[in-house]
Design an enzyme around this catalytic site. Sequence first.
Site, PDB file in Angstrom:
ATOM      1  N   SER A 159      44.057  39.189  42.355  1.00  0.00           N
ATOM      2  CA  SER A 159      45.420  38.677  42.250  1.00  0.00           C
ATOM      3  C   SER A 159      46.235  39.065  43.483  1.00  0.00           C
ATOM      4  O   SER A 159      46.276  40.226  43.877  1.00  0.00           O
ATOM      5  CB  SER A 159      46.082  39.239  40.984  1.00  0.00           C
ATOM      6  OG  SER A 159      47.397  38.750  40.859  1.00  0.00           O
ATOM      7  N   GLY A 160      46.878  38.067  44.092  1.00  0.00           N
ATOM      8  CA  GLY A 160      47.678  38.298  45.282  1.00  0.00           C
ATOM      9  C   GLY A 160      46.941  38.113  46.581  1.00  0.00           C
ATOM     10  O   GLY A 160      47.512  38.349  47.657  1.00  0.00           O
ATOM     11  N   THR A 164      46.076  30.659  45.372  1.00  0.00           N
ATOM     12  CA  THR A 164      46.917  29.498  45.058  1.00  0.00           C
ATOM     13  C   THR A 164      47.358  28.788  46.331  1.00  0.00           C
ATOM     14  O   THR A 164      47.339  27.550  46.406  1.00  0.00           O
ATOM     15  CB  THR A 164      48.136  29.943  44.240  1.00  0.00           C
ATOM     16  OG1 THR A 164      47.684  30.560  43.027  1.00  0.00           O
ATOM     17  CG2 THR A 164      49.024  28.763  43.903  1.00  0.00           C
ATOM     18  N   ASN A 215      51.438  40.319  42.456  1.00  0.00           N
ATOM     19  CA  ASN A 215      51.600  39.009  43.091  1.00  0.00           C
ATOM     20  C   ASN A 215      52.880  38.358  42.582  1.00  0.00           C
ATOM     21  O   ASN A 215      53.120  38.327  41.372  1.00  0.00           O
ATOM     22  CB  ASN A 215      50.385  38.125  42.781  1.00  0.00           C
ATOM     23  CG  ASN A 215      50.408  36.819  43.550  1.00  0.00           C
ATOM     24  OD1 ASN A 215      51.262  36.594  44.401  1.00  0.00           O
ATOM     25  ND2 ASN A 215      49.469  35.951  43.237  1.00  0.00           N
ATOM     26  N   GLY A 439      42.900  35.842  39.607  1.00  0.00           N
ATOM     27  CA  GLY A 439      42.064  36.834  40.261  1.00  0.00           C
ATOM     28  C   GLY A 439      41.796  38.037  39.374  1.00  0.00           C
ATOM     29  O   GLY A 439      42.366  38.194  38.292  1.00  0.00           O
ATOM     30  N   GLU A 441      42.026  41.467  37.728  1.00  0.00           N
ATOM     31  CA  GLU A 441      43.246  42.207  37.421  1.00  0.00           C
ATOM     32  C   GLU A 441      42.917  43.559  36.793  1.00  0.00           C
ATOM     33  O   GLU A 441      41.969  43.672  35.984  1.00  0.00           O
ATOM     34  CB  GLU A 441      44.151  41.421  36.470  1.00  0.00           C
ATOM     35  CG  GLU A 441      44.737  40.164  37.092  1.00  0.00           C
ATOM     36  CD  GLU A 441      45.681  39.443  36.162  1.00  0.00           C
ATOM     37  OE1 GLU A 441      46.382  38.535  36.632  1.00  0.00           O
ATOM     38  OE2 GLU A 441      45.709  39.794  34.960  1.00  0.00           O
TER      39      GLU A 441
END
Length: 974
Positions: A159-160, A164, A215, A439, A441
């Site tokens: 994540s982050g 995206t 994120n 993603g 986590e």
Amino acid sequence: MRKKMSLTPKSMISAEEQSRAEYKHGGREVKGNSKKVNQSLNESLDGEIQAFLIDEDQLHTYDDLTKVNPVTQTTVLKCLQARYSMKVFYTHAGCTLVALNPFQPIPDLYSLDVMKEYHCAPQPQEFKPHIFIVAEEAYRNLQGQMEPVNQSLVVSGESGAGKTWTSRCLMKYYATVAASSSVVKSQDTVDRIERRVLDSNPIMEAFGNACTLRNNNSSRFGKYIQLQLDRSQLLVGASVQTYLLEKTRVACQPAKERNFHIFYQMMKGATDEQRKEWRMPKDQQFVWLPNAEKTLEEDCFQETLEAMVHLGINAEKQGQIFKILAGILQFGNVNFSSADESQPCNIEEQSKDFLQRAAGLLGVPVDELLACLRVRTLKAGKQSVLKPCSQSECSVRRDCLAKLIYAQLFEWLVTFINNSICADNSIWCNFIGLLDVYGFECFPVNNLEQLCINYANEKLQQHFVAHYLRAQQEEYVSEGLEWSFVKYQDNQNCLDLIEGSPTSIFSLLNEECRLNRVSDAKKFRGRLEKELCDNANISWDKYSQEAHFTVAHYAGKVNYQIDGMMEKNKDPVPRELIALLQKSENPLLHQIFADKDTENAKSKGLSKVTVVSKFKNSLESLMKILHTTTPHYTRCIKPNPDCKPLTFQKEEVIIQLKACGIVETIHISAAGFPIRIPFKSFIQRYGLISKSSAFKTVVHTGDLDTDKDSLRPAVDKLLRVVLQSQVLDPACQRDSETHSTLVHCGRTKVFLTQSMLELLEDQRKKVLSQKAFSIQCCWRRYQRCRRHAQRRAATLIQAAGRSWLVRRQVHRWHRAAAVIQTSWRKWKKVMNSLAEAELDDAKHLVGENVPVVNPVVRERGSVQLSTIPEPVTVRGWPMGLALASAPSITVSLTATGFQKMMSVIASVNVPSRKGEYKVETNQYKQGLASIRAKPRGSVKLHYQRSPLLYADRQPNVVSNGVTGFNQILLEKTL
């Protein structure tokens, strides 16, 4: 052929793998003969690493990590750090692309000119690493129609890391490429589809993304976007498949995190009129909107509204959507209080207004809404029993109602978007899939949502391992290549722990939910310890007071809280809540829940489908799609946990490199053959390169289903032809050892490197270009000969037609001339006889009896001669002869009417000199007595039509412009 090349990676990999004891490896191991050998290898490897890292100024120039020697975590990390410091964020790592998140906008990195540059490049791989190279490679594979034709772009990372944003850039690239190839007549359609496909992103992100600890724009759902293309590889539509929306975030937001973006967009972007319509005063605070003071780039309400308009969601439907969302927010401010457990809970006084607003926005009666939240209905056989709910149960039912409405609204939006952008099956034939999932986590408190999210990432990692790390190496061995196995981290044990059969975490969760009893976290933990104690990927903290379990994922260990996990897995929805929403006066809400009753009736008597079961089934269907396509991997790396721009933390990056298996991927890519083509497909595609007649016979006859041994000589011969052509080319000379590392023939397939594939494609393009040129020459020659023959035939036809028309016209002219000449001769003879009679001497006229003048003649006019008492009839046409010999004559004429007067005047139009004589219309003056003598006395002439009217009165004037029928008539007359 492959022996010498395989020795180098073998020694390198053995030394590197032995220095990393923390890994659990799969596959075949290569062990040293003694500790001395291992020690010498380690010292040699350390020396190579130090030698490689001496020149740090050149580390950023390694755009492909397969060129790094030796390949270790240290060298790879140093290269990535050097490139990141030079603001170079993309690096090739064998078959994958490593993308480092800069956490700040980079100008002109994704501009339209950059897209066109990569799309129009003959060899995009020669350009700097970029996400557009991966996109263009997938697009050209689709154009080449090599099996499997359909492509998938798998974007993974925690994540982050920028998944995206990467997916958004890929969608924009394909929309631009498809639109740039469109013809003029379909440009409007392509623009419309492209705009709708791109506008689906803002809506999906507004309703499905939220700000988390790791994120600011974290995807709280997974999506697989299929970009549909027709036979011309033009974008004609798209479809979106979603996976496991985190709907619990609507009613429960973790600390320092936010709700979905759409709620904050409404709060910050709504006008006063909209706030009044949605019953959201500016000073109102919402419990379910924490951290509202934080401003993000994603809080752009106007962009979401514009995307809705482009997708066909009109203003009326938008109003219904936002009323539903506003009603959900009002639910968060509703609180319950209870003094007696036997009586229904009372709603707090300050919450009554919020409940009325929520009921009004959702279009349901407030009394029925309150009853559904306070009282539940139990089925006892055929009878229904009403039971008051406790305070906690009322809050749970309130949250359940909010989550249910939001989840169904999200599904309706996805369906609407698909109906708006999806093309008919008869129009599109291939697709390029973009996979963007949440993603990996790991939060302070992790529950069922994080377990499902990390399970999805485990499946994607296993797909990469099975498709590339394991399958390729096993195929090398089965095809007879001399190959030393590269050890890698296999996460199959972790997947067996989560989803395995017959006993796994998911199976135990589902079994606990089907028992329909009160959930006990400690008992469930004890059952996990009993059933799964043999799996090394799960562990427990025996001294912890909270029920939990820890799973060792490929990206690290995660501690999961058991409390609340069973309730989330059950996801119960009371029937009375659905019945209430079906009565809603909000048209959209009523439409969404109109068919829910029938669905529940169908599922009656069957085992309840849990959340993990739905998610597992949807993920398995996704894996089936991925296995039928050609995958392209992009690994997004998060350089620091705080999302700081251009900050590179080695510890953070090295963990992700280990988890993704980047080093192992580089080893296999550097020593292996990424392209594998069966003999049959290889001959069908590249057989035209060979000039051998025997080989052409094999190819053109289509007899390719023979034994593989009979095809291999033809393949070897073809490869020799290609390699010999490179040897003869002075610009591309390679030694025999280099040739042996480019290609290898296995038992059933040809193994190629990327450079060899490019060489074959270049040779194929040259041959096709030559053949196309020959075909064009023949076709143009045929067209020119055909046009010449057609032109000649048309000329002959036109000449014949014109000749026939001229002959027919001339023939008509000759006939008309003959008729006219005959009539003219007859008339001329009559006139000549009359003229001879009138040209008699004057003395003959005196003795003759004067004929009686016709009254009509007398009326027309006459001329009186002075010597003759009676009027003498004199023709008017010889008057010119008499006047020509007279020096000065005055003739009196009598004529009645203007036309007659003009005829008389015109009859005396003879050659004259100005002022010598004149003609007057006075019949009392002296005129002409005889045409043979000079006039004496008055003469009265009677004018009649004469042949001289048709004679040439000016014979001295020669006309050279006589043509056509007049010319023929003149020639015949003369």
